[in-house]
Design an enzyme around this catalytic site. Structure first.
Site, PDB file in Angstrom:
ATOM      1  N   GLY A 248      40.856  -1.881  16.411  1.00 38.50           N
ATOM      2  CA  GLY A 248      40.904  -1.254  17.723  1.00 38.50           C
ATOM      3  C   GLY A 248      40.672   0.238  17.689  1.00 38.50           C
ATOM      4  N   CYS A 249      40.292   0.750  16.529  1.00 34.60           N
ATOM      5  CA  CYS A 249      40.114   2.193  16.381  1.00 34.60           C
ATOM      6  C   CYS A 249      38.619   2.482  16.341  1.00 34.60           C
ATOM      7  CB  CYS A 249      40.767   2.643  15.091  1.00 34.60           C
ATOM      8  SG  CYS A 249      40.667   4.381  14.798  1.00 34.60           S
TER       9      CYS A 249
END
Lengths: 110, 101, 143
Positions: free
Chosen positions: A108-109
């Protein structure tokens, strides 16, 4: 890209995350940190070691709030905040500390 | 003339194991692999089906059981666990292999 | 861990992730888990449902070393850290598969509103109860 350490070549992806987590050691961590313009001190190591222990247990990097809580527990209230982590790792604890700890880029980064 | 049947689908999601059992003959072997190893859990409808076929040898691939957390205590009796080499041996021992996909 | 800033809008919806596939034979279980973790950054009211072969995802003692794939089962125990604390497991699905609660991992979370007391995340529900959980959601994502 790749890192050169003591005559050995250590493979990494285009952003500098090492591809084989098992080849990580403290010398490699220092080398990756140098690339990130970070001079590793005890406080950096505390975060990096926490990340490695957490990954070993859960096979994932911790959420930022988990990291903050852990830092608060071990290093006191004045250090258990986002600002402190960004002081240690200016480009973000997720991106830089995980890279130095030899972990994959966090989910999710972007 | 015997056949080694392999089943790689969960019996709780697909009819693959049932169909395989219905077509297997005495002297054949059934080897459960991948999600097929869920068919080896004792106390299920699939286990009852297996137990009804006494003359078919039942095998399951150990690495797939381990990956799914299925220890021997959870499995039907009379089942033999094999490793990858055992898989090869079974393929050699039988005249042909039929993969129930 | 993520550097995504906090969701600004403040609208909280009820999200349910429905898990119906066994963990290693197909990619669904891992994909679902990754979406849950990414979605956690948006601070919504998240629940997970495990039914049919999905209950196999939570079986304890999984060791994938010999099949050459990542063992993501320990990551379910980290969900509490991402404030995902409601894991509904269907009793009938367990029973049909010869499983009981004792075959599942212990998954705990620390309750912020109760002096960080450790509480179990797994809630065993029957089919009727799970249907009611589904009916009460704003968004359902299926895997």
């Amino acid at each position: 890209m790749a890192y050169e350490l003591n005559g050995a070549t250590i493979e990494a992806d285009e952003e500098g995350y090492i591809t084989d987590l098992s080849v990580w050691n403290q010398d490699l961590a220092k080398l990756i940190a140098e690339d990130e313009n970070i001079d590793m001190n005890d406080e950096h190591w505390e975060v990096v070691n926490f990340l490695r222990d957490y990954y070993e247990e859960y096979q994932i990097a911790p959420a930022v709030r988990v990291l903050i809580k852990a830092v608060k527990k071990s290093m006191g209230k004045d250090k258990g905040n986002n600002k402190y982590l960004y002081t240690l790792f200016p480009y973000g604890p997720a991106k830089q500390a995980c890279k130095i700890a030899g972990l994959p880029k966090p989910t999710g980064c972007v | 003339m015997s056949i080694l049947h392999t089943v790689n689908k969960s019996p709780f999601e697909k009819q693959t194991l049932n169909s395989c059992i219905a077509h297997a003959l005495d002297g054949d072997a059934i080897l459960m692999v991948e999600d097929g190893v869920y068919g080896a859990i004792d106390g299920t409808a699939a286990a009852t089906q297996l137990a009804a076929n006494k003359n078919i040898s039942i095998y399951a691939l150990g690495p797939d059981l381990n990956a799914r957390g299925l220890g021997e205590a959870k499995l039907v009796s009379g089942l033999t666990i094999v490793d990858y080499n055992g898989f090869v041996d079974l393929a050699v021992e039988h005249d042909k292999t039929q993969s129930w996909l | 861990m993520s550097d995504i800033p906090e969701e600004a809008s403040g609208i909280v919806k009820k999200f349910l992730y429905v898990n119906r596939k066994a963990p290693h034979g197909t990619i669904y279980a891992l994909e679902s888990l990754e979406v849950v973790l990414i979605g956690a950054a948006f601070e919504q009211d998240v629940s997970l449902a495990f039914l049919d072969d999905g209950v196999f995802q939570l079986v304890k003692g999984q060791d994938t070393a010999d099949i050459g794939v990542k063992n993501f089962s320990p990551t379910y125990r980290a969900l509490g850290d991402f404030e995902v604390t409601k894991l509904y497991v269907e009793k009938e699905s367990l029973a049909e598969r010869g499983l009981s609660k004792d075959d599942l991992m212990e998954i705990m979370y620390e309750d912020e509103d109760d002096d960080w007391e450790e509480k179990p995340s797994i809630k065993l529900v029957n089919r009727t109860e799970l249907a009611a959980v589904m009916a009460g959601q704003d968004v359902i994502l299926s895997f």
